[in-house]
Write a protein that holds these residues in place. Structure first.
Motif, PDB file in Angstrom:
ATOM      1  N   ALA A 211     -10.600   1.690   5.756  1.00  0.00           N
ATOM      2  CA  ALA A 211     -10.369   0.247   5.781  1.00  0.00           C
ATOM      3  C   ALA A 211      -9.400  -0.106   4.668  1.00  0.00           C
ATOM      4  O   ALA A 211      -9.255   0.634   3.701  1.00  0.00           O
TER       5      ALA A 211
ATOM      6  N   VAL B 265       2.391  -1.025  -7.681  1.00  0.00           N
ATOM      7  CA  VAL B 265       1.722   0.009  -6.880  1.00  0.00           C
ATOM      8  C   VAL B 265       1.090   1.028  -7.818  1.00  0.00           C
ATOM      9  O   VAL B 265       1.762   1.578  -8.698  1.00  0.00           O
ATOM     10  N   HIS B 266      -0.187   1.262  -7.614  1.00  0.00           N
ATOM     11  CA  HIS B 266      -0.836   2.303  -8.415  1.00  0.00           C
ATOM     12  C   HIS B 266      -0.306   3.654  -7.942  1.00  0.00           C
ATOM     13  O   HIS B 266      -0.383   3.964  -6.752  1.00  0.00           O
TER      14      HIS B 266
ATOM     15  N   SER C  52      -1.394   6.458  -7.822  1.00  0.00           N
ATOM     16  CA  SER C  52      -2.423   7.280  -7.154  1.00  0.00           C
ATOM     17  C   SER C  52      -2.282   8.778  -7.364  1.00  0.00           C
ATOM     18  O   SER C  52      -2.857   9.349  -8.268  1.00  0.00           O
TER      19      SER C  52
ATOM     20  N   SER D 117      -8.299   1.084  -0.635  1.00  0.00           N
ATOM     21  CA  SER D 117      -8.829   1.776   0.544  1.00  0.00           C
ATOM     22  C   SER D 117     -10.345   1.760   0.577  1.00  0.00           C
ATOM     23  O   SER D 117     -10.995   1.865  -0.456  1.00  0.00           O
TER      24      SER D 117
ATOM     25  N   ILE E 198       2.495   8.289  -0.454  1.00  0.00           N
ATOM     26  CA  ILE E 198       1.082   8.659  -0.502  1.00  0.00           C
ATOM     27  C   ILE E 198       0.673   9.211   0.855  1.00  0.00           C
ATOM     28  O   ILE E 198       0.879   8.570   1.881  1.00  0.00           O
TER      29      ILE E 198
ATOM     30  N   ARG F 280     -11.891  12.248   4.754  1.00  0.00           N
ATOM     31  CA  ARG F 280     -12.084  11.559   3.468  1.00  0.00           C
ATOM     32  C   ARG F 280     -13.562  11.357   3.115  1.00  0.00           C
ATOM     33  O   ARG F 280     -14.295  12.304   3.050  1.00  0.00           O
TER      34      ARG F 280
ATOM     35  N   PHE G 145       2.857   7.143   3.982  1.00  0.00           N
ATOM     36  CA  PHE G 145       2.879   5.826   3.337  1.00  0.00           C
ATOM     37  C   PHE G 145       3.902   5.892   2.215  1.00  0.00           C
ATOM     38  O   PHE G 145       3.675   6.502   1.177  1.00  0.00           O
TER      39      PHE G 145
ATOM     40  N   ASP H 237      -1.195  -3.077  -5.332  1.00  0.00           N
ATOM     41  CA  ASP H 237      -1.796  -2.122  -4.399  1.00  0.00           C
ATOM     42  C   ASP H 237      -2.507  -1.091  -5.272  1.00  0.00           C
ATOM     43  O   ASP H 237      -1.870  -0.238  -5.875  1.00  0.00           O
TER      44      ASP H 237
ATOM     45  N   ASN I 289      -6.610  -0.256   7.344  1.00  0.00           N
ATOM     46  CA  ASN I 289      -6.535   0.674   6.200  1.00  0.00           C
ATOM     47  C   ASN I 289      -5.667   0.047   5.125  1.00  0.00           C
ATOM     48  O   ASN I 289      -5.171  -1.070   5.300  1.00  0.00           O
ATOM     49  N   CYS I 290      -5.478   0.756   4.029  1.00  0.00           N
ATOM     50  CA  CYS I 290      -4.739   0.159   2.914  1.00  0.00           C
ATOM     51  C   CYS I 290      -3.262  -0.010   3.280  1.00  0.00           C
ATOM     52  O   CYS I 290      -2.605  -0.942   2.817  1.00  0.00           O
ATOM     53  N   ALA I 291      -2.746   0.889   4.129  1.00  0.00           N
ATOM     54  CA  ALA I 291      -1.361   0.746   4.584  1.00  0.00           C
ATOM     55  C   ALA I 291      -1.197  -0.563   5.365  1.00  0.00           C
ATOM     56  O   ALA I 291      -0.212  -1.287   5.168  1.00  0.00           O
TER      57      ALA I 291
ATOM     58  N   GLY J 226      -4.629   1.221  -4.420  1.00  0.00           N
ATOM     59  CA  GLY J 226      -4.876   2.544  -3.815  1.00  0.00           C
ATOM     60  C   GLY J 226      -6.354   2.797  -3.623  1.00  0.00           C
ATOM     61  O   GLY J 226      -6.952   2.318  -2.674  1.00  0.00           O
TER      62      GLY J 226
ATOM     63  N   LYS K  21     -11.664   5.910   0.088  1.00  0.00           N
ATOM     64  CA  LYS K  21     -11.356   6.753  -1.066  1.00  0.00           C
ATOM     65  C   LYS K  21     -12.567   6.688  -2.000  1.00  0.00           C
ATOM     66  O   LYS K  21     -13.686   6.893  -1.569  1.00  0.00           O
TER      67      LYS K  21
HETATM   68  C1  LIG Z   1      -4.047   5.803  -0.413  1.00  0.00           C
HETATM   69  C2  LIG Z   1      -3.131   4.705  -0.725  1.00  0.00           C
HETATM   70  C3  LIG Z   1      -2.586   3.915   0.284  1.00  0.00           C
HETATM   71  C4  LIG Z   1      -2.880   4.173   1.724  1.00  0.00           C
HETATM   72  O1  LIG Z   1      -4.210   3.927   1.983  1.00  0.00           O
HETATM   73  P1  LIG Z   1      -4.848   4.161   3.439  1.00  0.00           P
HETATM   74  O2  LIG Z   1      -6.156   3.494   3.352  1.00  0.00           O
HETATM   75  O3  LIG Z   1      -4.891   5.622   3.629  1.00  0.00           O
HETATM   76  O4  LIG Z   1      -3.922   3.511   4.418  1.00  0.00           O
HETATM   77  C5  LIG Z   1      -1.742   2.890  -0.055  1.00  0.00           C
HETATM   78  N1  LIG Z   1      -1.430   2.652  -1.343  1.00  0.00           N
HETATM   79  C6  LIG Z   1      -1.908   3.392  -2.345  1.00  0.00           C
HETATM   80  C7  LIG Z   1      -1.508   3.067  -3.741  1.00  0.00           C
HETATM   81  C8  LIG Z   1      -2.795   4.446  -2.080  1.00  0.00           C
HETATM   82  O5  LIG Z   1      -3.296   5.182  -3.077  1.00  0.00           O
END
Ligand SMILES: *Cc1c(COP(=O)(O)O)cnc(C)c1O
Length: 465
Positions: free
Chosen positions: A307, A231-232, A234, A297, A186, A103, A190, A264, A158-160, A266, A300
């Motif tokens: 993170a 949830v976006h 993404s 995230s 995603i 990334r 995820f 979320d 991470n975002c998860a 993303g 990204k």
């Molecule tokens: C990428 C993404 C995640 C996961 O993010 P990580 O940092 O890879 O765990 C979760 N939710 C959304 C909406 C995302 O775009």
């Protein structure tokens, strides 16, 4: 024993023993970097491999160079083993956030912060002014407050992890409302429904894939509801006959129902990018519209390390911080140092100059074209043919799936080698050059190549000629 069997047996005796191989100067040279134990294991693999080959094709191995052959194989195995580790590559794919290539590349300041500030002892949980225990990430929290307008924040793996923590702490044992248009997957593993079930909340889907109204959300609220989640999407887009309530409308609904509202985001943005990324939510705008807690995230579009960044209202963030799950999901000192340095670049208003992802996304077609021309000029009159063609780079990493960044590509062909052969050779270079192939041509996009990597790229190209 048949005669041919005897001949085979005596030939097998020609294969050097493990001890003999280990006594060669070739083996001696490898011992320090590989380790004596591992070298013995690899030497054993070499002898057993040679033995079975000789059984199958007795004439293949010539007696005179059999020891040289064994040492050559030992060296090759050791070389491949070293190469199989984590290594730097040149990303010439033009995919800025290439998930398989790690990334976001880090800024110079972030790289320095890891080495200089965090890699030995550091003030991870130490308040330097008072000499007493401090809070992990205090400076990062302060920076995020400035940059997003959030009351408080928390950083996890991470975002998860962020989604898991938020859902588990705010909604375990109750219901979470989410639109059917946002039940996305995603990056392979995820998946919103799975994260919901793993965190122990019951997912209540409302609306349809393309249209969800505020009333759909309102009707789903009951005494078991704990959270409204958005949830976006993404990495994909619903276009055409599609609608969903605005963030502000949902925030008001959640507030009236006395429920927390989680988005979320993303990727999320800390500042406006270009038009191509206008669908990516600005974190400060989500906070201003009344979202109670947001996750995004770190690696990204933000352009830092892996993170999950959580920003939100003080009471919610404090609940998250006190929960035992946070202890399992928090990030380490190295990444915290890099994140802090990256956020400082945003705060100083120099993200475009200093953060590679931001800088790369903003690179103009003209600038990339000039670099590409200069590079091929230095290689003119060799065997390979190199032409500049127009094309597009992509953002990648599940951000801005419809964004098209105009670029200039170096298209390479060879009179004798196929595109796949060329691409394989580039991948075998040191450092490896990762390229893409289209229409029987190898394509290099300098958008994602750092200028200081160009000499190495040139070296790899010279090897093709
Ligand atoms: C990428 C993404 C995640 C996961 O993010 P990580 O940092 O890879 O765990 C979760 N939710 C959304 C909406 C995302 O775009």
């Amino acid at each position: 024993m048949a005669k041919s069997q005897q001949a085979k047996q005596s030939k097998l005796r020609l294969i050097p023993s493990v001890d003999e191989i280990l006594r060669t100067s070739g083996a001696n040279n490898l011992r320090e970097s590989i380790g004596a134990k591992r070298l013995t294991t690899i030497a054993r693999q070499v002898t057993s491999e040679m033995r079975s080959e000789m059984r199958a094709h007795p004439s293949k191995i010539v007696d005179s160079n059999i020891m040289d052959e064994a040492v050559r194989r030992l060296e090759e195995k050791c070389r491949l083993e070293k190469l199989s580790g984590l290594r730097h590559v040149i990303n010439a794919t033009g995919v800025v956030l290439h998930t398989n290539l790690g990334r976001a590349p880090l800024s110079e300041d972030a790289r320095k912060a890891i080495v200089r500030e965090a890699s030995r002892y550091c003030t991870l949980e130490y308040d330097f002014a008072s000499g007493t225990r401090g809070r992990r990430g205090a400076r990062v929290e302060a920076l995020l407050q400035q940059l997003t307008g959030s009351e408080d924040s928390l950083i996890v793996n991470n975002c998860a992890s962020a989604a898991l923590l938020i859902l588990a702490v705010l909604a375990r044992g109750g219901e979470t409302i989410v639109s059917r248009g946002e039940l996305v997957e995603i990056g392979g593993d995820f998946r919103v429904p799975d994260v919901m079930s793993n965190s122990g909340t019951v997912m209540v889907e409302v609306g349809t894939t393309n249209r969800t109204s505020l009333d759909d959300y309102r009707r789903a609220i009951n005494s078991n509801t704990r959270l409204i989640m958005r949830v976006h999407p993404s990495n994909y887009r619903v276009v055409g006959f599609a609608s969903t309530p605005s963030t502000a409308e949902l925030a008001i609904l959640a507030d009236e129902a006395n429920l927390p509202f989680y988005e979320d985001a993303g990727s999320g943005l800390l500042e406006v990018f270009n038009d191509e990324l206008k669908d990516e939510p600005l974190i400060s705008s989500l906070m201003a519209q009344g979202v109670d807690v947001v996750s995004f995230s770190g690696d990204k579009l933000l352009g830092a390390i892996q993170a999950g960044i959580i920003t939100g209202k003080t009471d919610i963030i404090q609940k998250l911080r006190r929960h035992p799950l946070y202890r399992a999901l928090r990030i380490d000192k190295l990444r915290l140092a890099a994140l802090e340095a990256t956020l400082v670049s945003y705060e100083r208003g120099v993200a475009r100059e200093e953060i590679p992802t931001v800088q790369m996304i903003h690179l103009s077609r003209e600038k990339i074209g000039r670099r590409a021309q200069a590079l091929i000029n230095r290689l003119a009159s060799r065997t390979i043919a190199m032409n500049l063609i127009d094309g597009y780079s992509t953002v990648g990493g599940g951000a801005g799936p419809t964004a098209h960044l105009p670029t200039v590509l170096i298209a390479i062909t060879h009179p004798k080698l196929s595109a796949v052969q060329l691409e394989t050779k580039l991948r075998a270079a040191l450092p490896p050059v990762i390229a893409r192939i289209a229409d029987e041509k190898v394509l290099l996009d300098l958008r994602t190549v750092f200028p200081e990597e160009e000499p190495d790229l040139l070296g790899a190209l010279i090897q093709l000629t």
